[in-house]
Scaffold this motif. Structure first.
Motif, short mmCIF file in Angstrom:
data_model
loop_
_atom_site.label_atom_id
_atom_site.label_comp_id
_atom_site.label_asym_id
_atom_site.label_seq_id
_atom_site.Cartn_x
_atom_site.Cartn_y
_atom_site.Cartn_z
N GLU A 1 108.50 61.07 29.01
CA GLU A 1 109.57 62.02 29.26
C GLU A 1 109.80 62.89 28.05
O GLU A 1 109.83 62.40 26.91
CB GLU A 1 110.85 61.27 29.59
CG GLU A 1 112.08 62.16 29.80
CD GLU A 1 113.33 61.35 30.09
OE1 GLU A 1 113.23 60.13 30.24
OE2 GLU A 1 114.40 61.98 30.17
N GLN A 2 109.94 64.17 28.29
CA GLN A 2 110.29 65.10 27.22
C GLN A 2 111.77 65.44 27.34
O GLN A 2 112.29 65.66 28.43
CB GLN A 2 109.44 66.36 27.29
CG GLN A 2 107.98 66.10 26.91
CD GLN A 2 107.19 67.35 26.68
OE1 GLN A 2 107.73 68.44 26.52
NE2 GLN A 2 105.87 67.20 26.68
N PRO B 1 114.82 72.05 30.58
CA PRO B 1 114.40 71.22 31.70
C PRO B 1 114.80 69.76 31.51
O PRO B 1 114.92 69.27 30.39
CB PRO B 1 112.88 71.39 31.72
CG PRO B 1 112.65 72.73 31.09
CD PRO B 1 113.70 72.82 30.02
N LEU C 1 107.76 77.38 31.87
CA LEU C 1 107.64 77.29 30.42
C LEU C 1 106.16 77.28 30.01
O LEU C 1 105.33 76.69 30.70
CB LEU C 1 108.31 76.03 29.90
CG LEU C 1 109.82 76.02 29.80
CD1 LEU C 1 110.49 76.03 31.15
CD2 LEU C 1 110.29 74.82 28.97
N TYR D 1 113.97 65.76 32.93
CA TYR D 1 113.07 64.86 33.65
C TYR D 1 113.78 64.26 34.85
O TYR D 1 114.96 63.90 34.79
CB TYR D 1 112.61 63.75 32.70
CG TYR D 1 111.96 62.56 33.37
CD1 TYR D 1 112.70 61.43 33.70
CD2 TYR D 1 110.60 62.57 33.66
CE1 TYR D 1 112.10 60.34 34.30
CE2 TYR D 1 110.00 61.47 34.26
CZ TYR D 1 110.75 60.36 34.58
OH TYR D 1 110.17 59.28 35.18
N TYR E 1 110.35 67.71 37.04
CA TYR E 1 111.44 68.13 36.15
C TYR E 1 112.25 69.18 36.90
O TYR E 1 111.78 69.81 37.85
CB TYR E 1 110.89 68.78 34.87
CG TYR E 1 110.43 67.82 33.81
CD1 TYR E 1 109.24 67.09 33.95
CD2 TYR E 1 111.17 67.63 32.64
CE1 TYR E 1 108.83 66.21 32.97
CE2 TYR E 1 110.77 66.76 31.66
CZ TYR E 1 109.59 66.05 31.83
OH TYR E 1 109.18 65.17 30.85
N TYR F 1 104.66 64.36 37.92
CA TYR F 1 105.98 64.39 37.27
C TYR F 1 106.83 65.47 37.92
O TYR F 1 106.33 66.51 38.33
CB TYR F 1 105.86 64.73 35.78
CG TYR F 1 105.09 63.74 34.95
CD1 TYR F 1 103.70 63.73 34.93
CD2 TYR F 1 105.78 62.81 34.16
CE1 TYR F 1 103.00 62.82 34.16
CE2 TYR F 1 105.09 61.91 33.39
CZ TYR F 1 103.70 61.91 33.38
OH TYR F 1 103.02 61.01 32.62
N HIS G 1 108.62 60.25 37.99
CA HIS G 1 107.18 60.40 38.00
C HIS G 1 106.54 59.25 38.76
O HIS G 1 107.17 58.20 38.97
CB HIS G 1 106.62 60.50 36.58
CG HIS G 1 106.51 59.19 35.86
ND1 HIS G 1 107.61 58.54 35.35
CD2 HIS G 1 105.44 58.42 35.57
CE1 HIS G 1 107.23 57.43 34.76
NE2 HIS G 1 105.92 57.31 34.88
N PHE H 1 114.61 68.10 26.20
CA PHE H 1 114.67 69.50 25.80
C PHE H 1 115.99 69.86 25.15
O PHE H 1 117.05 69.33 25.50
CB PHE H 1 114.45 70.40 27.03
CG PHE H 1 113.04 70.43 27.51
CD1 PHE H 1 112.54 69.41 28.30
CD2 PHE H 1 112.21 71.48 27.15
CE1 PHE H 1 111.22 69.43 28.74
CE2 PHE H 1 110.89 71.52 27.59
CZ PHE H 1 110.40 70.49 28.38
#
Lengths: 116, 111
Positions: free
Chosen positions: A104-105, B44, A43, B46, B36, B34, B49, A107
């Motif tokens: 944390e992302q 994506p 990405l 997580y 993912y 991290y 980490h 999505f």
């Protein structure tokens, strides 16, 4: 219900058309992001926003614009679509109040855009 | 952000441990590692980490070498649903939350 939603999920358009992709979130996060993904690649960040008054360019912002209408909504526009903007587009959110390293992302499911 | 190097693809037998390596030889002292993963064009997700110490959660374990120049993500008992592209990302905290994705490792878990 999904926490991060994107509309439309699929879109086919023609060169030169204006396109808007929308992202909504119910997580209450301040930070939102737009990424694009080309086949076989990771990405790449297009734009990101830390709050409704803060918009920042990412790696590949040329040809795109964004609007943060509210904390929960972040839209990506292609003013005049071209074929090399054909890609999978993802929206993401994160919560800086968690603090420190934990960022944390989350999505959305993605929008598949095809420009003919 | 430090660059990372991952093998483009790996296979693993179902039920066995999957060990995914990542090299980050230019990592700085304040940068975290991290992981993912992305399952078949979904958004994506997580995984885990860490900074220096090894970390474990319900999904995986992260082993970071003492010099921090490399790390390994371990899925202890891989299932078919773990088939995905795994991304190792190195980033300093409070850098705007931005993630720089490389090409990742495509893990195929086979029956």
């Amino acid at each position: 219900d999904a926490d991060v939603t994107q509309t439309p999920r699929n879109r086919i358009t023609k060169t030169g058309k204006r396109i808007m992709l929308e992202c909504s979130q119910t997580k209450g996060h301040d930070r939102m992001y737009w990424y694009r993904q080309d086949p076989g690649l990771g990405l790449r960040l297009i734009y990101y926003s830390f709050d409704v008054k803060d918009i920042n360019k990412g790696e590949i912002s040329d040809g795109y614009s964004v609007s943060r209408q509210a904390q929960a909504k972040f839209s990506l526009s292609l003013e005049s679509a071209i074929p090399n903007q054909t890609a999978l587009y993802f929206c993401a959110t994160s919560d800086p109040s968690v603090g420190g390293s934990y960022n944390e992302q989350f999505f959305g499911p993605g929008t598949r855009l095809t420009v003919l | 952000d430090a660059k990372t190097t991952q093998p483009p693809s790996m296979d693993c037998a179902e039920g066995r441990a999957a060990n995914l390596p990542c090299n980050h030889s230019t990592i700085s002292g304040n940068e975290y590692v991290y992981w993912y993963r992305q399952i078949h064009s979904q958004g994506p997700q997580y995984i885990i980490h860490g900074l220096k110490n090894n970390e474990t959660n319900e999904m995986a374990s992260l082993i970071i070498t003492e010099d921090r120049k490399s790390s390994t993500l371990i899925l202890p008992h891989a299932t078919l649903r773990d088939t995905a592209v795994y991304y190792c990302i190195v980033r300093a905290p409070n850098q705007g939350g931005k993630l720089i994705f490389g090409q990742g490792t495509e893990l195929s878990v086979k029956p």
